[in-house]
Design a protein around this motif. Structure first.
Motif, PDB file in Angstrom:
ATOM      1  N   UNK A  64       0.419  -1.489   0.066  1.00 34.11           N
ATOM      2  CA  UNK A  64      -0.192   0.077  -0.250  1.00 34.11           C
ATOM      3  C   UNK A  64       1.450   1.532   0.151  1.00 34.11           C
ATOM      4  N   UNK A  65       2.218   1.289  -0.539  1.00 32.92           N
ATOM      5  CA  UNK A  65       3.233   1.969   0.367  1.00 32.92           C
ATOM      6  C   UNK A  65       4.708   2.118  -0.706  1.00 32.92           C
ATOM      7  N   UNK A  66       5.313   2.224  -1.231  1.00 39.78           N
ATOM      8  CA  UNK A  66       6.823   1.919  -1.220  1.00 39.78           C
ATOM      9  C   UNK A  66       7.757   1.327  -0.882  1.00 39.78           C
ATOM     10  N   UNK A  67       8.350   0.478  -0.821  1.00 39.37           N
ATOM     11  CA  UNK A  67       8.712  -0.408   0.326  1.00 39.37           C
ATOM     12  C   UNK A  67      10.652  -0.103   0.209  1.00 39.37           C
ATOM     13  N   UNK A  68      11.048  -0.451   0.683  1.00 37.52           N
ATOM     14  CA  UNK A  68      12.562  -0.082   0.979  1.00 37.52           C
ATOM     15  C   UNK A  68      13.529  -0.098   0.053  1.00 37.52           C
ATOM     16  N   UNK A  98      11.561   1.075  -9.035  1.00 37.70           N
ATOM     17  CA  UNK A  98      10.845   2.450  -9.091  1.00 37.70           C
ATOM     18  C   UNK A  98       8.647   2.408  -8.786  1.00 37.70           C
ATOM     19  N   UNK A  99       8.540   1.468  -8.125  1.00 33.73           N
ATOM     20  CA  UNK A  99       7.279   1.017  -7.240  1.00 33.73           C
ATOM     21  C   UNK A  99       6.271   1.030  -8.278  1.00 33.73           C
ATOM     22  N   UNK A 100       6.539   0.595  -9.500  1.00 34.36           N
ATOM     23  CA  UNK A 100       4.911   0.184  -9.991  1.00 34.36           C
ATOM     24  C   UNK A 100       4.224  -0.442  -9.228  1.00 34.36           C
TER      25      UNK A 100
END
Length: 587
Positions: free
Chosen positions: A142-146, A154-156
């Motif tokens: 639900x949110x970008x990881x480390x 790039x958090x697709x």
């Protein structure tokens, strides 16, 4: 060639059997190791094949099946690792892959080792930022990881990068893995100039850094102007040992290298050892895509035509073997040869150091003969949970990992290390006495007099009287270097100086047994904690577990249900319902 027990000693092929066998059965000129082989031969079986290629394939299949002690043997027979780029997903991922290629997507490689794949994946994360996480992890974000925070993705998963931009990064990754990094570099340079002209300096700087990374990897992995798929073999022999260095080149880019140390009892010449390596490494168990178009060795091989024809037939395309090469191929050949020389030198130095330690141990313990096989046992658990025993084995070359064993310990009081040691040794040395496992020269026990007493009890019950047992007890303040060796036969305690080679050998085998036990314990504990409470109930398989969880909405609902409630679940009888109810209550 078979011994009196019918065990295979050696497998070989020949166009002329009379000539080949007469080389073994002659009055003089045989090496000591060949004479040892001939002295053990009781019977010779012959199989006639239709062609030399069939004979070569049969030879390699028999060697792989029986692992004869007098043949040249490779320890590692795992499949090659590949980089896999999935295409059946909205946002493709990169991963390491072994085995059958059943997934939809592209496979790049093969690579000589998993370490080479991981190195490439790490570099690709920094430059192109294509995700490498599992699909199950990707779906739950639900949110970008480390990985996004440190600039490696790039958090697709949460839409930070658009699908179009992500597809560009995937395309760049594919081009790079196909060896077309110069095309990427030109495209990135054009984009950088456009961003700079539009005063978008942050984007231009990011592209500049990507270009710098590409130039760096080109300078370390590529030789300018050279293309093609090939493997380069550098073989050297010294001190009775052989090292074969394999350098993999795909698309003009060095993917990595790996050292192999074939085992041979007959002191065959180097050319024969490289021929055996090529046959075992490529012909048996390799797919067509695992075989390169060209194999280059540093010396001429007598059977190069036969090997090339066999590899061509298996790959379904032309495969060539060569040894005289020029230009950039010669540079790669020298690279493989230099690496082989250095790695063999290091191995010989390590063997000399190992021999020194074994001799020191022999002197410390007052043994008449040099010990050749050592075993050490250790126990690991967390407050009695998931107890695991480890058995590690050392020989003259150091750790013999193929003989390592882990044992799950059950049926004892939680935390009872003595009972755990008794059970582990009983299970192991029952097999030793039956001849299924080799008897060690020395048995080390990680622990003091209590653990050593358990070992003595087990050996007395099994009637094993000729085994030297040594306890390795920690010193007064449990610091390394203060260990005390306790002999099992006379109870004598031996303290060694911290610079003693014998102590270093004991510490090495003790630490290795400790590491192996902890690894096994953690794996067992984590598996238990991940396991559903329902999995341990007799008669409740995957289908019934699924029905139970669906009917009650989760494990908590199952635990709160009565027997009559459980009977209403499809597929659950009264007997199984009662079993589930009682097991959950007892748990």
């Amino acid at each position: 060639m078979l011994n009196v027990a019918g065990e295979v000693l050696y497998v070989g092929k020949a166009k002329n059997l009379r000539k080949r066998l007469s080389s073994y059965f002659r009055a003089s000129g045989l090496t000591t190791k060949t004479m040892a082989l001939v002295g053990r031969i009781h019977e010779i079986e012959v199989t006639v094949t239709a062609s030399e290629r069939e004979a070569l394939l049969l030879e390699q299949n028999l060697i792989k099946q029986y692992k004869p002690p007098y043949n040249i043997l490779l320890r590692d027979d795992k499949s090659y690792p590949y980089i896999y780029l999935s295409t059946d997903h909205e946002h493709p991922r990169l991963s390491i892959h072994r085995g059958r290629k059943t997934g939809k997507g592209q496979y790049f490689g093969p690579y000589p080792s998993a370490a080479a794949v991981r190195e490439s994946l790490s570099w690709l994360q920094k430059v192109f930022r294509v995700r490498q996480c599992e699909d199950s992890y990707y779906k739950g974000r639900s949110r970008p990881c480390l990985q996004y925070q440190i600039g490696r993705c790039s958090a697709p998963c949460v839409g930070i990068v658009s699908d179009k931009e992500y597809a560009v990064d995937v395309n760049y990754t594919e081009l790079f893995l196909k060896g077309k990094s110069s095309d990427i570099q030109a495209d990135l340079a054009n984009q950088m100039e456009r961003h700079a002209a539009a005063l978008e300096f942050e984007q231009a700087a990011d592209l500049r850094d990507r270009i710098a990374h590409l130039q760096q990897v080109q300078s370390t992995q590529c030789i300018e102007g050279e293309t093609g798929d090939m493997d380069i073999l550098g073989g050297v022999m010294d001190g009775g040992q052989v090292c074969i260095q394999l350098v993999c080149v795909r698309g003009g880019r060095v993917l990595g290298s790996r050292s192999y140390f074939p085992k041979s009892q007959l002191e065959e010449p180097l050319a024969m050892q490289i021929e055996a390596f090529v046959a075992q490494h490529y012909l048996i168990g390799s797919g067509a895509s695992d075989i390169p178009r060209e194999i280059i060795s540093n010396i001429m091989l007598d059977d190069s035509d036969l090997l090339a024809a066999s590899l061509t037939e298996q790959a379904g395309r032309q495969v060539s073997l060569s040894h005289k090469v020029r230009s950039n191929r010669a540079k790669w050949q020298n690279l493989a040869l230099t690496a082989a020389e250095q790695n063999l030198k290091n191995r010989l130095a390590s063997s000399a150091s190992s021999l020194k330690r074994f001799k020191a141990l022999q002197a410390v313990l007052g043994l008449e003969e040099l010990p050749e096989r050592l075993e050490c046992f250790d126990i690991s658990h967390s407050s009695g949970e998931a107890t695991v025993a480890s058995c590690v084995v050392f020989d003259g070359n150091g750790p013999l990992k193929s003989d390592y064993r882990k044992m799950n310990i059950d049926g004892i009081a939680p935390g009872d290390d003595y009972a755990a040691m008794y059970q582990a040794l009983s299970r192991r040395y029952t097999r030793v006495k039956a001849g299924e496992v080799l008897m060690p020269d020395i048995l080390f026990i990680d622990g003091g007099k209590g653990q050593l007493t358990q070992a003595k009890t087990v050996m007395a019950e099994l009637g094993i009287n000729n085994l030297l047992m040594v306890g390795v007890a920690k010193g007064s303040d449990r610091r390394a270097g203060l260990e005390i060796l306790i002999r099992g036969d006379d109870g004598r305690e031996i303290s060694l100086p911290d610079n003693s080679p014998a102590l270093h050998l004991v510490q090495h085998i003790r630490d290795e047994s400790h590491r192996f036990a902890i690894t096994g314990h953690k794996a067992r504990r984590d598996k238990t904690r991940r396991q559903s409470t329902l999995e341990g109930i007799p008669g409740v398989g995957a289908k019934r577990r699924r029905e139970l969880l669906r009917y009650f909405g989760g494990l908590q609902g199952v635990k709160q249900a009565g027997v009559e409630d459980l009977r209403r679940v499809p597929g659950i009888s009264e007997k199984i319902a009662l079993q589930i109810y009682e097991d959950l209550r007892s748990a």
